[in-house]
Design an enzyme around this catalytic site. Structure first.
Site, mmCIF file in Angstrom:
data_model
loop_
_atom_site.group_PDB
_atom_site.id
_atom_site.type_symbol
_atom_site.label_atom_id
_atom_site.label_comp_id
_atom_site.label_asym_id
_atom_site.label_seq_id
_atom_site.Cartn_x
_atom_site.Cartn_y
_atom_site.Cartn_z
ATOM 1 N N LYS A 271 0.857 -1.189 0.000
ATOM 2 C CA LYS A 271 0.000 0.000 0.000
ATOM 3 C C LYS A 271 0.892 1.237 0.000
ATOM 4 O O LYS A 271 1.861 1.288 0.743
ATOM 5 C CB LYS A 271 -0.897 0.027 1.256
ATOM 6 C CG LYS A 271 -2.095 -0.915 1.253
ATOM 7 C CD LYS A 271 -1.715 -2.382 1.408
ATOM 8 C CE LYS A 271 -1.222 -2.742 2.774
ATOM 9 N NZ LYS A 271 -0.894 -4.193 2.900
ATOM 10 N N ASP B 90 4.231 -3.765 11.315
ATOM 11 C CA ASP B 90 2.846 -3.362 11.015
ATOM 12 C C ASP B 90 2.026 -3.336 12.285
ATOM 13 O O ASP B 90 1.234 -2.426 12.530
ATOM 14 C CB ASP B 90 2.223 -4.279 9.967
ATOM 15 C CG ASP B 90 2.203 -5.747 10.396
ATOM 16 O OD1 ASP B 90 3.060 -6.172 11.182
ATOM 17 O OD2 ASP B 90 1.294 -6.454 9.935
ATOM 18 N N ASP C 240 -6.539 -6.329 12.938
ATOM 19 C CA ASP C 240 -5.981 -6.011 11.624
ATOM 20 C C ASP C 240 -5.971 -7.298 10.811
ATOM 21 O O ASP C 240 -5.218 -8.223 11.104
ATOM 22 C CB ASP C 240 -4.555 -5.450 11.779
ATOM 23 C CG ASP C 240 -3.928 -5.082 10.427
ATOM 24 O OD1 ASP C 240 -2.805 -4.556 10.434
ATOM 25 O OD2 ASP C 240 -4.561 -5.341 9.376
HETATM 26 N N1 LIG Z 1 -11.543 -5.005 -0.381
HETATM 27 C C1 LIG Z 1 -10.352 -5.598 -0.185
HETATM 28 N N2 LIG Z 1 -9.215 -4.962 -0.532
HETATM 29 C C2 LIG Z 1 -8.009 -5.564 -0.317
HETATM 30 N N3 LIG Z 1 -7.834 -6.769 0.249
HETATM 31 C C3 LIG Z 1 -8.955 -7.432 0.588
HETATM 32 C C4 LIG Z 1 -10.250 -6.883 0.408
HETATM 33 N N4 LIG Z 1 -11.166 -7.782 0.853
HETATM 34 C C5 LIG Z 1 -10.475 -8.822 1.310
HETATM 35 N N5 LIG Z 1 -9.153 -8.633 1.137
HETATM 36 C C6 LIG Z 1 -8.129 -9.593 1.554
HETATM 37 O O1 LIG Z 1 -7.256 -8.918 2.488
HETATM 38 C C7 LIG Z 1 -5.916 -9.390 2.300
HETATM 39 C C8 LIG Z 1 -5.048 -8.193 1.976
HETATM 40 O O2 LIG Z 1 -5.185 -7.317 3.082
HETATM 41 P P1 LIG Z 1 -3.935 -6.483 3.546
HETATM 42 O O3 LIG Z 1 -4.232 -5.941 4.898
HETATM 43 O O4 LIG Z 1 -3.520 -5.552 2.480
HETATM 44 O O5 LIG Z 1 -2.841 -7.655 3.640
HETATM 45 P P2 LIG Z 1 -1.300 -7.574 3.995
HETATM 46 O O6 LIG Z 1 -1.054 -6.300 4.745
HETATM 47 O O7 LIG Z 1 -1.132 -8.832 4.814
HETATM 48 O O8 LIG Z 1 -0.573 -7.652 2.683
HETATM 49 C C9 LIG Z 1 -5.957 -10.431 1.194
HETATM 50 O O9 LIG Z 1 -6.082 -11.712 1.788
HETATM 51 C C10 LIG Z 1 -7.257 -10.078 0.433
HETATM 52 O O10 LIG Z 1 -7.824 -11.225 -0.157
HETATM 53 C C1 LIG Z 2 1.975 -11.383 11.629
HETATM 54 C C2 LIG Z 2 2.476 -10.652 10.412
HETATM 55 C C3 LIG Z 2 3.094 -11.636 9.424
HETATM 56 C C4 LIG Z 2 1.288 -9.955 9.743
HETATM 57 O O1 LIG Z 2 1.677 -9.474 8.493
HETATM 58 P P1 LIG Z 2 0.590 -9.176 7.321
HETATM 59 O O2 LIG Z 2 -0.637 -10.005 7.610
HETATM 60 O O3 LIG Z 2 0.306 -7.717 7.424
HETATM 61 O O4 LIG Z 2 1.252 -9.555 6.064
HETATM 62 C C5 LIG Z 2 3.521 -9.580 10.823
HETATM 63 O O5 LIG Z 2 2.984 -8.788 11.857
HETATM 64 C C6 LIG Z 2 4.807 -10.229 11.320
HETATM 65 O O6 LIG Z 2 5.646 -10.598 10.518
HETATM 66 N N1 LIG Z 2 4.963 -10.355 12.674
HETATM 67 C C7 LIG Z 2 6.168 -10.916 13.247
HETATM 68 C C8 LIG Z 2 5.845 -11.824 14.401
HETATM 69 C C9 LIG Z 2 5.143 -11.125 15.574
HETATM 70 O O7 LIG Z 2 4.539 -10.033 15.374
HETATM 71 O O8 LIG Z 2 5.203 -11.678 16.719
HETATM 72 K K LIG Z 3 -0.653 -5.537 7.045
#
Ligand SMILES: Nc1ncnc2c1ncn2[C@@H]1O[C@H](COP(=O)(O)OP(=O)(O)O)[C@@H](O)[C@H]1O
Ligand SMILES: CC(C)(COP(=O)(O)O)[C@@H](O)C(=O)NCCC(=O)O
Ligand SMILES: [K+]
Length: 232
Positions: A13, A88, A109
């Site tokens: 993002k 994050d 989250d």
């Molecule tokens: N409206 C949406 N926009 C983006 N991701 C979405 C949406 N609805 C569901 N998702 C799901 O959310 C996840 C991506 O969310 P995001 O918080 O960006 O993930 P990450 O930070 O782990 O990369 C994916 O599993 C996607 O399928």
């Molecule tokens: C749990 C996560 C993989 C989530 O990442 P995301 O779903 O945003 O891709 C990230 O917060 C991470 O790598 N955490 C490290 C382990 C911990 O927070 O204890």
């Molecule tokens: K994230």
């Protein structure tokens, strides 16, 4: 103007930061000529963000990776080994510490993984839980069983499933909501509930309690984190 980058394990993002105004922007539309600094929160693979870093280097724009810390102003991290906490997660806590001062918060989250983090009104991060994200729950079931299948059309509803895709998708939803409800049932507090991440809006819609959905929580945390840094 700064560029904020949130590198998750699924999605990257990007947003511009002008003053305290965060504006989501597609990677292809980044106004590079106006960017004077790049701030990165990375938990995902480096190759997702490598092109952005290469462009910043090419344009001689300074870039910084946000890091977790034991404290940040009056905020303290729950992890004795703070470096192991996902940046994050830390940044969602940093964001809520500033957005809801002197209030307890529980953050849900939901992205690749679903994370729950708790912040008390004294500004102490109390820790949290990491669950497989909804898609991960579904794909792990489908790929590790013979007869479980899902689909792209069924909704995620907090109801009993009456066919296999419903059973799978509703199960993923209620398992995730259940973790939050479990925390709330054990808490003698009434925290602010903040939902974030790709599935954050879905979660917020199914919560029977007052809650908010914030689609830029990590990016806001990055903005607040920057205020505590003195770069050269
Ligand atoms: N409206 C949406 N926009 C983006 N991701 C979405 C949406 N609805 C569901 N998702 C799901 O959310 C996840 C991506 O969310 P995001 O918080 O960006 O993930 P990450 O930070 O782990 O990369 C994916 O599993 C996607 O399928
Ligand atoms: C749990 C996560 C993989 C989530 O990442 P995301 O779903 O945003 O891709 C990230 O917060 C991470 O790598 N955490 C490290 C382990 C911990 O927070 O204890
Ligand atoms: K994230």
């Amino acid at each position: 103007m700064k560029l904020l980058v949130d590198v998750g394990n699924t999605a990257l993002k990007t947003a511009t930061l002008a003053g305290d105004v965060i504006t989501l922007v597609n990677e292809a539309d980044i106004p590079w000529s106006e960017i004077e600094e790049v701030l990165i929160a990375q938990v995902g693979k480096g190759e997702l963000v490598a092109p952005l870093i290469a462009r910043a280097q090419q344009l001689a724009i300074p870039y910084y990776q946000a890091k977790t810390s034991a404290t940040l102003g009056g905020l303290t991290c729950a992890y004795p080994q703070f470096e192991n906490l996902g940046i994050d997660r830390w940044l969602t806590v940093v964001a809520c510490y500033h957005l809801y001062p002197q209030q307890s918060c529980v953050i849900l989250d939901c992205g690749t993984a679903s994370k729950i983090d708790v912040l008390n009104k004294a500004g102490q991060h109390l820790g949290g839980w990491i669950l497989p994200g909804l898609d991960m729950m579904i794909s792990s079931l489908v790929s590790n069983t013979q007869k479980v299948f899902s689909d792209d059309t069924s909704l995620f509803l907090p109801e009993l499933g009456t066919n296999t895709p419903n059973a799978v998708k509703n199960g993923a939803l209620v398992a995730t909501l259940g973790a939050l409800e479990y925390y709330l049932s054990q808490s003698d507090d009434t925290p602010v509930i903040v939902c974030a991440g790709g599935y954050g809006e879905l979660m917020q819609q199914h919560l029977a309690r007052p809650s908010t959905y914030n689609d830029i929580l990590v990016l806001q945390g990055l903005m607040y984190w920057r205020k505590y840094q003195q770069f050269a």
